[in-house]
Motif scaffolding. Structure first.
Motif, PDB file in Angstrom:
ATOM      1  N   ILE A   1       4.061  -3.055  20.582  1.00 53.73           N
ATOM      2  CA  ILE A   1       5.253  -1.320  21.691  1.00 53.73           C
ATOM      3  C   ILE A   1       3.219  -0.200  21.933  1.00 53.73           C
ATOM      4  N   HIS A   2       2.291  -0.571  20.703  1.00 52.35           N
ATOM      5  CA  HIS A   2       1.269   0.345  20.738  1.00 52.35           C
ATOM      6  C   HIS A   2       0.647  -0.002  22.053  1.00 52.35           C
ATOM      7  N   LYS A   3       0.077  -1.127  21.711  1.00 58.18           N
ATOM      8  CA  LYS A   3      -0.329  -2.060  22.633  1.00 58.18           C
ATOM      9  C   LYS A   3       0.162  -1.706  23.829  1.00 58.18           C
ATOM     10  N   MET A   4       0.838  -1.572  24.218  1.00 56.87           N
ATOM     11  CA  MET A   4       1.368  -1.730  25.716  1.00 56.87           C
ATOM     12  C   MET A   4       1.878  -0.097  26.092  1.00 56.87           C
ATOM     13  N   THR A   5       1.715   0.745  25.477  1.00 57.56           N
ATOM     14  CA  THR A   5       1.856   1.976  24.987  1.00 57.56           C
ATOM     15  C   THR A   5       0.410   3.031  25.449  1.00 57.56           C
TER      16      THR A   5
ATOM     17  N   GLU B   1       2.873   8.871  24.013  1.00 58.60           N
ATOM     18  CA  GLU B   1       2.912   8.467  21.813  1.00 58.60           C
ATOM     19  C   GLU B   1       4.325   9.001  22.040  1.00 58.60           C
ATOM     20  N   ILE B   2       5.210   9.404  21.339  1.00 56.23           N
ATOM     21  CA  ILE B   2       6.174  10.553  21.281  1.00 56.23           C
ATOM     22  C   ILE B   2       5.857  11.458  20.544  1.00 56.23           C
ATOM     23  N   LYS B   3       5.441  12.945  20.255  1.00 57.04           N
ATOM     24  CA  LYS B   3       5.088  14.064  19.898  1.00 57.04           C
ATOM     25  C   LYS B   3       4.910  14.344  20.342  1.00 57.04           C
TER      26      LYS B   3
END
Length: 383
Positions: A302-306, A320-322
């Protein structure tokens, strides 16, 4: 920007400044040559305006008209303008097959001399002679990073690409029989070249090169030459009259390059989904490549997509969700996630996507589109 303001969309749109567009504005139809220094100077002024308006950087398509005729010096001078403004450089390199290593050296040189982050668009080893050379490639890229060059890449999870047939002829030598033979033996076979669009010959659509050659009583080599030459002569600037899908990659290489720490997932596809990558790339990666033997954990994928994508593109406060980041969110069921797009039915949508939020507004609710159109133009922060 006016288009988005006047016709709101449900998605965000960000853009680099296209080198091809700059060349057309300055050189018109006289682009099949290197630009003069005066012409490069005019391109630089146009790019200055673009960067001041929030462009993310400079993008090039050096395998295509008109970029294929440009010198490395031209690109470096333009990249320096993007660098001065804090932008980035992304490139469809000059070659993904026979001149591959020269193209890798060129993008690294651009990164060094322009002092700019560089991204290889849809990195691939697209020739039989290159298959299995992922370790050699990643060694070169890692060495460049160790020398301070911020080089990254994006990759889609398929062994076939989509483009115009003319890219198979980087030297535009369409009448060379040996060239046609080389292409069909080393890059993509007559059975692996499929036409998905053709303005002049709609009867070619959904047929392979071998099938068309058989119908015309030609050898595949002869047919390849005829179609490519016609496409080149009748193309409208950079707009080709046809589109093909060509299988040129090995899946082991695709996975190895996706596994690189600095590569993110992309589609390189259009919303029409004439190639399955347009509708299936992200769900295919989740469905097929999660696990110890492939890309590792779902969190890493998911990190590689976002987050990594946003970083590689130079997009701030997304991915990122923050707190204080934009609420671009996708809710999916990992047990149901499934890509359904195939080369036979490339526009089939995926299963398992429940809801989507863009800039905090829900645009998809339990698989159904809502009335919200919160999309924005994503601009680079201008100092």
């Amino acid at each position: 920007m006016d288009l988005i303001d006047n016709a709101p969309w449900s998605i965000n749109v960000g853009s680099y400044s296209g080198h091809g567009r700059l060349r057309y504005e300055v050189m018109g139809d006289d682009f099949k040559r290197e630009a003069t220094q005066v012409e490069i100077g005019r391109m630089k002024l146009l790019l200055e305006t673009e960067m001041n308006n929030g462009s993310l950087g400079l993008s090039t398509g050096l395998e295509y008209d008109p970029g294929i005729y440009s010198s490395t010096t031209e690109i470096i001078q333009l990249a320096k303008i993007a660098s001065k403004h804090g932008g980035r450089y992304i490139s469809h390199m000059r070659s993904e097959d026979r001149y591959f290593w020269d193209s890798i050296n060129e993008i690294i040189e651009i990164g060094v001399k322009a002092n700019i982050p560089v991204n290889i668009d849809h990195l691939k080893l697209a020739a039989i002679s290159l298959w299995g050379m992922d370790k050699e490639l990643l060694s070169i890229l890692n060495n460049a990073r160790e020398r301070g060059i911020d080089i990254t890449a994006d990759i889609y999870p398929y062994t076939a690409w989509q483009s115009t047939i003319t890219v198979l002829y980087p030297d535009r030598n369409f009448d060379d029989a040996n060239e046609a033979k080389f292409i069909l033996e080393n890059i993509s076979s007559p059975d692996d070249i499929l036409f998905v669009a053709h303005k002049i010959h709609p009867d070619y659509v959904n047929k392979t090169l071998r099938e068309i050659a058989s119908e015309k009583n030609k050898t595949p080599e002869e047919m390849l030459s005829i179609i490519a030459k016609e496409s080149f002569e009748l193309s409208e600037g950079a707009s080709a009259i046809e589109s093909i899908i060509g299988k040129s990659m090995d899946e082991k290489d695709v996975i190895a390059l996706l596994n690189w720490e600095y590569s993110n997932v992309t589609t390189d596809g259009g919303l029409d989904c004439s190639h399955p990558r347009g509708c299936g790339s992200f769900t295919k990666v989740i469905d097929d490549y999660i696990g110890d033997k492939d890309l590792g954990s779902i969190e890493r994928v998911i990190h590689k997509m976002t987050g990594l994508t946003a970083k590689n593109l130079g997009i701030q406060d997304r991915g990122e969700i923050k707190v204080d980041s934009y609420a671009d969110l996708i809710l999916f069921d990992p047990d149901r996630i499934q890509d359904n797009a195939t080369f036979e039915q490339p526009n089939r949508l995926s299963d398992g996507i429940h809801s989507v939020w863009v800039n905090g507004k829900q645009v998809l609710a339990d698989g159904v589109l809502t009335e919200h159109l919160p999309g924005k133009i994503i601009l680079r922060e201008v100092n």
